[in-house]
Design a protein around this motif. Structure first.
Motif, PDB file in Angstrom:
ATOM      1  N   ILE A   1       0.467  -1.096  -0.320  1.00  0.00           N
ATOM      2  CA  ILE A   1      -0.255   0.283  -0.430  1.00  0.00           C
ATOM      3  C   ILE A   1       0.780   0.911  -0.067  1.00  0.00           C
ATOM      4  O   ILE A   1       2.088   1.503   0.639  1.00  0.00           O
ATOM      5  N   PHE A   2       0.406   2.203  -0.371  1.00  0.00           N
ATOM      6  CA  PHE A   2       1.648   3.503  -0.306  1.00  0.00           C
ATOM      7  C   PHE A   2       0.678   4.380  -1.064  1.00  0.00           C
ATOM      8  O   PHE A   2      -0.544   4.513  -1.203  1.00  0.00           O
ATOM      9  N   PHE A   3       0.681   5.587   0.360  1.00  0.00           N
ATOM     10  CA  PHE A   3      -0.040   6.454   0.356  1.00  0.00           C
ATOM     11  C   PHE A   3       0.678   7.983  -0.084  1.00  0.00           C
ATOM     12  O   PHE A   3       1.948   8.298  -0.084  1.00  0.00           O
ATOM     13  N   ARG A   4      -0.112   8.393  -0.367  1.00  0.00           N
ATOM     14  CA  ARG A   4       0.700  10.166  -1.198  1.00  0.00           C
ATOM     15  C   ARG A   4      -0.566  11.161  -1.236  1.00  0.00           C
ATOM     16  O   ARG A   4      -2.077  11.178  -1.267  1.00  0.00           O
ATOM     17  N   GLU A   5      -0.236  11.974  -0.362  1.00  0.00           N
ATOM     18  CA  GLU A   5      -0.673  13.296  -0.186  1.00  0.00           C
ATOM     19  C   GLU A   5      -1.268  14.086  -1.105  1.00  0.00           C
ATOM     20  O   GLU A   5      -0.278  14.368  -1.848  1.00  0.00           O
ATOM     21  N   LEU A   6      -2.337  14.309  -1.517  1.00  0.00           N
ATOM     22  CA  LEU A   6      -2.658  15.532  -2.024  1.00  0.00           C
ATOM     23  C   LEU A   6      -3.230  16.550  -1.696  1.00  0.00           C
ATOM     24  O   LEU A   6      -3.443  17.199  -0.828  1.00  0.00           O
TER      25      LEU A   6
ATOM     26  N   GLY B   1      -5.200  17.878   0.934  1.00  0.00           N
ATOM     27  CA  GLY B   1      -5.110  17.353   2.527  1.00  0.00           C
ATOM     28  C   GLY B   1      -5.381  15.504   2.682  1.00  0.00           C
ATOM     29  O   GLY B   1      -5.742  14.766   3.215  1.00  0.00           O
ATOM     30  N   ARG B   2      -6.165  15.430   0.551  1.00  0.00           N
ATOM     31  CA  ARG B   2      -6.699  13.893   0.963  1.00  0.00           C
ATOM     32  C   ARG B   2      -5.487  13.073   0.794  1.00  0.00           C
ATOM     33  O   ARG B   2      -4.864  13.244   0.530  1.00  0.00           O
ATOM     34  N   TYR B   3      -6.300  11.521   0.713  1.00  0.00           N
ATOM     35  CA  TYR B   3      -4.793  10.619   0.467  1.00  0.00           C
ATOM     36  C   TYR B   3      -5.155   9.900  -0.630  1.00  0.00           C
ATOM     37  O   TYR B   3      -6.241   9.612  -0.551  1.00  0.00           O
ATOM     38  N   ARG B   4      -4.374   9.809  -2.114  1.00  0.00           N
ATOM     39  CA  ARG B   4      -4.460   8.796  -2.889  1.00  0.00           C
ATOM     40  C   ARG B   4      -3.690   7.415  -2.732  1.00  0.00           C
ATOM     41  O   ARG B   4      -2.129   7.551  -2.291  1.00  0.00           O
ATOM     42  N   VAL B   5      -4.390   6.354  -2.680  1.00  0.00           N
ATOM     43  CA  VAL B   5      -4.136   4.805  -2.156  1.00  0.00           C
ATOM     44  C   VAL B   5      -3.743   4.056  -3.291  1.00  0.00           C
ATOM     45  O   VAL B   5      -5.075   3.940  -3.875  1.00  0.00           O
ATOM     46  N   SER B   6      -2.613   3.793  -3.375  1.00  0.00           N
ATOM     47  CA  SER B   6      -2.064   2.722  -4.372  1.00  0.00           C
ATOM     48  C   SER B   6      -2.170   1.526  -3.877  1.00  0.00           C
ATOM     49  O   SER B   6      -1.532   1.229  -2.780  1.00  0.00           O
ATOM     50  N   LEU B   7      -3.188   0.328  -4.028  1.00  0.00           N
ATOM     51  CA  LEU B   7      -3.052  -1.246  -3.434  1.00  0.00           C
ATOM     52  C   LEU B   7      -2.595  -1.876  -4.437  1.00  0.00           C
ATOM     53  O   LEU B   7      -3.003  -2.069  -6.100  1.00  0.00           O
TER      54      LEU B   7
ATOM     55  N   LYS C   1      -8.180  -7.055  -9.348  1.00  0.00           N
ATOM     56  CA  LYS C   1      -7.856  -7.326  -8.208  1.00  0.00           C
ATOM     57  C   LYS C   1      -6.234  -7.453  -7.943  1.00  0.00           C
ATOM     58  O   LYS C   1      -6.340  -7.620  -6.251  1.00  0.00           O
ATOM     59  N   CYS C   2      -6.189  -7.612  -8.559  1.00  0.00           N
ATOM     60  CA  CYS C   2      -3.659  -6.882  -8.163  1.00  0.00           C
ATOM     61  C   CYS C   2      -3.668  -5.867  -7.738  1.00  0.00           C
ATOM     62  O   CYS C   2      -2.174  -5.053  -7.592  1.00  0.00           O
ATOM     63  N   ALA C   3      -4.445  -4.949  -8.868  1.00  0.00           N
ATOM     64  CA  ALA C   3      -4.240  -3.318  -8.856  1.00  0.00           C
ATOM     65  C   ALA C   3      -4.851  -1.993  -8.594  1.00  0.00           C
ATOM     66  O   ALA C   3      -5.692  -2.485  -9.785  1.00  0.00           O
ATOM     67  N   SER C   4      -4.984  -1.489  -7.879  1.00  0.00           N
ATOM     68  CA  SER C   4      -6.325  -1.032  -7.849  1.00  0.00           C
ATOM     69  C   SER C   4      -6.135   0.620  -6.797  1.00  0.00           C
ATOM     70  O   SER C   4      -5.270   0.609  -6.072  1.00  0.00           O
ATOM     71  N   GLY C   5      -7.329   1.511  -6.358  1.00  0.00           N
ATOM     72  CA  GLY C   5      -6.771   2.415  -5.904  1.00  0.00           C
ATOM     73  C   GLY C   5      -7.847   3.456  -5.644  1.00  0.00           C
ATOM     74  O   GLY C   5      -8.989   2.842  -6.179  1.00  0.00           O
ATOM     75  N   CYS C   6      -7.822   4.724  -4.648  1.00  0.00           N
ATOM     76  CA  CYS C   6      -8.862   4.974  -3.962  1.00  0.00           C
ATOM     77  C   CYS C   6      -8.882   6.482  -3.684  1.00  0.00           C
ATOM     78  O   CYS C   6      -6.911   6.432  -3.815  1.00  0.00           O
ATOM     79  N   SER C   7      -8.872   7.195  -2.696  1.00  0.00           N
ATOM     80  CA  SER C   7      -8.949   8.730  -2.249  1.00  0.00           C
ATOM     81  C   SER C   7      -9.122   8.333  -1.054  1.00  0.00           C
ATOM     82  O   SER C   7     -10.727   8.310  -1.097  1.00  0.00           O
TER      83      SER C   7
END
Length: 97
Positions: A36-41, A44-50, A71-77
């Motif tokens: 999981i990788f979190f990047r601040e936008l 102030g939200r975070y873009r999350v790569s899973l 299933k193997c690569a997704s993301g959200c904020s």
């Protein structure tokens, strides 16, 4: 070689794009099943790569927070602060195990 001289699309030179590659590096570790990788936008939200090696459906986690992928690569904020965002993502990830 400078990427600017290679005729590469400007989007490939953005730092955020290079940083997102870190999640794939973390997944390459032998015992890791999920990364999981979190990047601040700027807002102030975070873009999350899973990422997953396949045993865990990270798409279900991303979809729960309004994101998507497969299933193997997704993301959200997700809203911050970071500690809360991490806790919410990890909690949901445990529910998928």
């Amino acid at each position: 070689m400078d990427l600017g001289d290679a005729g590469t699309d400007a989007a490939l030179r953005r730092p955020g794009r290079r940083l997102r590659g870190l999640v794939n590096y973390a997944l390459s570790m032998a015992d890791a099943q999920v990364a999981i990788f979190f990047r601040e936008l700027p807002d102030g939200r975070y873009r999350v790569s899973l990422r997953s090696k396949g045993e865990v459906n990270v798409s279900a986690v991303a979809e729960h927070f309004g994101g998507g992928g497969h299933k193997c690569a997704s993301g959200c904020s997700i809203d911050g602060p970071l500690a809360v965002a991490v806790s919410r993502i990890v909690e949901r990830l445990h529910e998928e195990l």
